[in-house]
Design a protein around this motif. Structure first.
Motif, short mmCIF file in Angstrom:
data_model
loop_
_atom_site.label_atom_id
_atom_site.label_comp_id
_atom_site.label_asym_id
_atom_site.label_seq_id
_atom_site.Cartn_x
_atom_site.Cartn_y
_atom_site.Cartn_z
N THR A 31 0.75 -1.18 0.02
CA THR A 31 0.12 -0.03 -0.01
C THR A 31 0.86 1.23 0.11
N ASP A 32 0.05 2.45 -0.35
CA ASP A 32 0.93 3.58 -0.35
C ASP A 32 1.07 4.03 1.35
N PRO A 33 2.21 4.34 1.65
CA PRO A 33 2.60 4.73 2.98
C PRO A 33 1.71 5.72 3.54
N LYS A 104 8.14 17.69 8.59
CA LYS A 104 9.33 16.83 8.13
C LYS A 104 9.76 16.96 6.81
N GLU A 105 8.75 16.65 5.97
CA GLU A 105 9.07 16.39 4.50
C GLU A 105 8.45 17.62 3.54
N HIS A 106 8.08 18.72 4.05
CA HIS A 106 7.50 19.75 3.33
C HIS A 106 6.72 19.28 2.11
N ALA A 107 5.94 18.21 2.52
CA ALA A 107 4.87 17.69 1.93
C ALA A 107 4.13 16.57 2.44
N VAL A 108 2.94 16.24 2.07
CA VAL A 108 2.12 15.45 2.94
C VAL A 108 2.38 14.28 1.90
N SER A 109 3.56 13.55 2.40
CA SER A 109 4.01 12.38 1.54
C SER A 109 5.21 11.51 2.57
N LEU A 110 5.11 10.32 2.45
CA LEU A 110 5.98 9.39 3.26
C LEU A 110 6.69 8.51 2.24
N ALA A 111 6.71 8.87 0.89
CA ALA A 111 7.16 8.27 -0.44
C ALA A 111 8.69 7.91 -0.04
N ARG A 112 9.42 8.70 0.87
CA ARG A 112 11.05 8.52 1.09
C ARG A 112 11.18 7.17 1.99
N LEU A 113 10.17 6.92 2.50
CA LEU A 113 10.30 5.56 3.35
C LEU A 113 10.52 4.39 2.57
N ILE A 114 10.06 4.32 1.29
CA ILE A 114 9.88 3.24 0.42
C ILE A 114 11.53 2.97 0.16
N VAL A 131 0.72 10.01 15.80
CA VAL A 131 1.04 8.60 15.36
C VAL A 131 1.31 7.60 16.41
N GLY A 132 0.55 6.54 16.72
CA GLY A 132 0.84 5.64 17.82
C GLY A 132 1.39 4.27 17.65
N PRO A 133 1.64 3.28 18.08
CA PRO A 133 2.17 2.24 17.82
C PRO A 133 1.45 1.35 16.68
N TYR A 134 0.25 1.58 16.90
CA TYR A 134 -0.76 0.75 16.04
C TYR A 134 -0.39 1.20 14.40
N ALA A 135 -0.44 2.68 14.35
CA ALA A 135 -0.21 3.09 13.00
C ALA A 135 1.04 3.04 12.25
N ALA A 136 2.22 2.96 13.20
CA ALA A 136 3.32 2.90 12.96
C ALA A 136 3.58 1.35 12.54
N ALA A 137 3.05 0.54 13.24
CA ALA A 137 3.20 -0.84 12.75
C ALA A 137 2.51 -1.17 11.50
N SER A 138 1.22 -0.62 11.32
CA SER A 138 0.57 -0.74 10.22
C SER A 138 1.29 -0.33 9.04
N VAL A 139 1.83 0.85 9.02
CA VAL A 139 2.67 1.45 7.83
C VAL A 139 3.58 0.37 7.51
N VAL A 140 4.53 -0.06 8.52
CA VAL A 140 5.59 -0.90 8.31
C VAL A 140 5.11 -2.30 7.74
N HIS A 141 4.04 -2.73 8.21
CA HIS A 141 3.51 -4.24 7.70
C HIS A 141 2.87 -4.15 6.33
N TRP A 142 1.97 -3.10 6.08
CA TRP A 142 1.16 -3.01 4.86
C TRP A 142 1.80 -2.47 3.76
N SER A 143 2.77 -1.23 4.05
CA SER A 143 3.49 -0.66 3.00
C SER A 143 4.86 -0.79 2.66
N LEU A 144 5.63 -1.09 3.81
CA LEU A 144 7.01 -1.36 3.70
C LEU A 144 7.63 -2.83 3.93
#
Length: 240
Positions: A31-33, A104-114, A131-144
């Motif tokens: 998924t898109d992060p 942090k990014e000067h844009a609403v994007s987490l693309a650089r984490l890919i 952002v809590g533990p659930y949201a952080a883990a969700s991005v790691v699991h589904w997007s990264l």
């Protein structure tokens, strides 16, 4: 987690029943992060599916994530309507998260984490406001595609009601516990099974005086330990 060996055994028993009646997830595009972060912040108190529905409501009524970022919590909550419990709190957390990303990014994007390391990405995500533990883990699991087990507040409550984790355990503690006991190759199926488990076995509500559960709630609690239902397949895929 205290009594971890006991709880690991109980979780393994329940998961083995769920796994036997659940089709193995097919490989899919990550998924898109940025979108996954939004879904997870919105669904952190309920489920992945409710977070997806809430995000879809926002997409249908607002221009883009930047409009959500600069809106008031009241405006976003009004759009969410009854798609989520505590919509105002979720809206506040989402706006804080999007603004934190923007700073942090000067844009609403987490693309650089890919393509970044999982540990580095998770530390970054956990540093974001809202952002809590659930949201952080969700991005790691589904997007990264990293090894992470997202545990929503709803799942935490369901696991506690079924006596499958320590009654005082936090989301972060349960996530760390599960990540130690669930192999990376089983993580996707485990996440889907547990998400369905949480939706099928909502935690019993306390009695009105807060001193004890009602009779229906006590019956529901016993049912959790007697029955295991088949989880539905789910999981967001890359959006626009």
């Amino acid at each position: 987690m205290k009594n971890g060996t006991l709880y690991a055994k109980r979780l393994k028993e329940v998961y083995s029943k769920l796994r036997g009646s659940t089709p193995k997830p097919e490989p899919g595009v990550p998924t898109d992060p940025t979108e996954q972060l939004v879904v997870a912040v919105l669904g952190s108190g309920t489920s992945l599916a409710q977070g997806q529905r809430a995000y879809q409501r926002l997409l249908e009524n607002m221009i883009d994530l930047n409009e959500i970022r600069v809106s008031s919590a009241g405006e976003v909550a009004a759009v969410l309507g009854n798609t989520l419990p505590e919509a105002r709190l979720r809206a506040e957390a989402l706006i804080r998260a999007l603004n934190s990303v923007f700073r942090k990014e000067h844009a609403v994007s987490l693309a650089r984490l890919i393509g970044k390391g999982v540990r580095e990405s998770r530390t970054y995500l956990e540093s974001l406001d809202g952002v809590g533990p659930y949201a952080a883990a969700s991005v790691v699991h589904w997007s990264l595609e990293g090894h992470a087990i997202p545990v929503s507040e709803a799942l935490l409550s369901a696991l506690k009601a079924a006596n499958m984790v320590h009654p005082n355990a936090t989301v972060a503690e349960v996530q760390a516990f599960l990540e130690r006991h669930v192999p990376a190759g089983e993580a996707r199926q485990f996440v889907l099974a547990m998400d369905a488990f949480a939706q099928s076995h909502p935690a019993p509500r306390p009695a009105r005086d807060g001193s004890a559960r009602s009779k229906p709630a006590r019956r529901a609690g016993r049912s959790v330990r007697r029955h295991v239902t088949t989880p539905a397949r789910g999981g967001a895929r890359r959006g626009t």
